[in-house]
Design an enzyme around this catalytic site. Structure first.
Site, PDB file in Angstrom:
ATOM      1  N   GLU A 105      28.352  83.592  73.960  1.00  0.00           N
ATOM      2  CA  GLU A 105      28.095  83.943  75.341  1.00  0.00           C
ATOM      3  C   GLU A 105      28.410  82.754  76.231  1.00  0.00           C
ATOM      4  OE1 GLU A 105      24.484  85.418  78.250  1.00  0.00           O
ATOM      5  OE2 GLU A 105      24.717  86.294  76.264  1.00  0.00           O
ATOM      6  N   ASP A 119      31.127  72.568  78.476  1.00  0.00           N
ATOM      7  CA  ASP A 119      32.060  73.522  79.061  1.00  0.00           C
ATOM      8  C   ASP A 119      32.648  74.363  77.935  1.00  0.00           C
ATOM      9  OD1 ASP A 119      34.089  74.297  81.345  1.00  0.00           O
ATOM     10  OD2 ASP A 119      35.278  73.818  79.579  1.00  0.00           O
ATOM     11  N   ASP A 134      29.877  83.885  88.277  1.00  0.00           N
ATOM     12  CA  ASP A 134      29.936  83.659  89.724  1.00  0.00           C
ATOM     13  C   ASP A 134      31.051  84.515  90.307  1.00  0.00           C
ATOM     14  OD1 ASP A 134      30.490  82.543  92.347  1.00  0.00           O
ATOM     15  OD2 ASP A 134      29.294  80.820  91.727  1.00  0.00           O
ATOM     16  N   LYS A 162      34.223  85.350  98.410  1.00  0.00           N
ATOM     17  CA  LYS A 162      35.160  85.158  99.520  1.00  0.00           C
ATOM     18  C   LYS A 162      36.591  85.187  98.992  1.00  0.00           C
ATOM     19  CE  LYS A 162      32.001  82.455 102.397  1.00  0.00           C
ATOM     20  NZ  LYS A 162      31.769  81.165 103.099  1.00  0.00           N
ATOM     21  N   ASP A 202      28.160  92.695  88.919  1.00  0.00           N
ATOM     22  CA  ASP A 202      27.588  93.629  89.890  1.00  0.00           C
ATOM     23  C   ASP A 202      28.344  93.552  91.221  1.00  0.00           C
ATOM     24  OD1 ASP A 202      26.499  91.012  90.298  1.00  0.00           O
ATOM     25  OD2 ASP A 202      24.970  91.873  91.609  1.00  0.00           O
ATOM     26  N   LYS A 208      18.264  88.992  84.554  1.00  0.00           N
ATOM     27  CA  LYS A 208      17.641  88.672  85.841  1.00  0.00           C
ATOM     28  C   LYS A 208      18.619  88.860  86.986  1.00  0.00           C
ATOM     29  CE  LYS A 208      17.108  84.352  86.987  1.00  0.00           C
ATOM     30  NZ  LYS A 208      16.621  82.953  87.019  1.00  0.00           N
ATOM     31  N   PHE A 209      19.851  88.416  86.816  1.00  0.00           N
ATOM     32  CA  PHE A 209      20.842  88.537  87.886  1.00  0.00           C
ATOM     33  C   PHE A 209      21.269  89.985  88.086  1.00  0.00           C
ATOM     34  CE2 PHE A 209      21.066  84.135  86.562  1.00  0.00           C
ATOM     35  CZ  PHE A 209      20.915  83.509  87.799  1.00  0.00           C
ATOM     36  N   GLU A 210      21.245  90.751  87.004  1.00  0.00           N
ATOM     37  CA  GLU A 210      21.520  92.174  87.129  1.00  0.00           C
ATOM     38  C   GLU A 210      20.442  92.858  87.970  1.00  0.00           C
ATOM     39  OE1 GLU A 210      22.377  96.008  84.204  1.00  0.00           O
ATOM     40  OE2 GLU A 210      21.652  94.111  83.373  1.00  0.00           O
TER      41      GLU A 210
END
Length: 253
Positions: free
Chosen positions: A77, A129, A152, A156, A188, A226-228
């Site tokens: 992941e 990384d 991320d 923009k 999302d 959590k971000f979902e």
């Protein structure tokens, strides 16, 4: 398909100028330290030696069977955020091994604590990384699955070139995923989902869709993140895009 991450900071650094797109240096993150809680610092101090994956630059290819003490399919992941969903995956699939990379140290510390709390033996953590780790230490076709959950979005338009999912990146990933292995992307952001589909449509030599893309609902093997949840609260639709590795990468030009 067996269980094939979450991140708010999967950011590729600037590419090396002058190289063809698939030769340019890509990076999966921009390093961000953040503030550590007492528990996260303790986990980093005490648990990193047991569960951290940090090979020396000249260590060569990792022997994943030796890392985990067995032969099993390995999922990587890239950018696991706080790591809760990855820990849940590892707990639900004890017959598989998992590696998570994340450069946000509070997230690394949190996941180490979850490994201890849940008694997991099939999960290792890296703060490197992902591209550098793969290039230096992973043998070709050594991974069963790569998952990139909620990277991320760089929403923009002028920043779209900074998105992690780019032709050169997915082409490089193909070399580390076994034939028949999986790439699972989730976002999302609707325009990022479209971007991902466009990139993958041009990578059919290495990844081919398996079933509808995006999937009509969250796959059972991916825990909600959590971000979902944050995206859903904002009215965003979540897209899960799953691809299968079917061909060997073409030779570099």
């Amino acid at each position: 398909m067996t269980a094939p991450h979450e991140s708010h900071d999967n950011r590729p650094a600037d590419r090396d100028g002058g190289r063809p797109a698939h030769h340019r240096r890509v990076r999966s993150f921009v390093r961000r330290e953040g503030r550590l809680t007492t528990g996260q610092q303790r986990a980093l101090d005490e648990l990193w030696p047991r569960f951290g994956l940090d090979p020396a630059p000249d260590a060569g290819m990792l022997d994943l069977a030796a890392v985990f003490g067995r032969e099993a399919p390995v999922t990587l992941e890239i950018g696991f955020g706080d790591g809760d969903s990855l820990a849940e995956q590892a707990a639900a699939a004890p017959d598989r091994d998992f590696i998570g990379t994340e450069v946000h140290r509070p997230g690394v510390g949190h996941l180490l604590g979850e490994i201890e709390r849940r008694g997991l033996t099939n999960l290792r953590v890296s703060d490197r990384d992902a591209v550098e780790l793969l290039e230096a230490h992973f043998a070709p076709a050594s991974l069963d699955t790569v998952q990139v959950y909620f990277p991320d979005p760089w929403h923009k338009k002028r920043h779209h070139k900074r998105r992690l999912i780019q032709p050169g990146f997915v082409r490089a990933l193909a070399g580390w995923i076994r034939p028949g292995g999986w790439l699972h992307l989730a976002t999302d952001w609707a325009d990022y989902a479209e971007h991902m589909q466009e990139v993958m449509a041009g990578a059919t030599e290495w990844f081919a869709p398996d079933g509808p893309v995006p999937r009509p609902e969250r796959p059972a093997w991916r825990p909600e993140t959590k971000f979902e949840r944050r995206g859903l609260q904002r009215g965003h639709a979540v897209a899960d895009l799953v691809y299968r590795r079917t061909e060997a990468p073409a030779p570099a030009e």
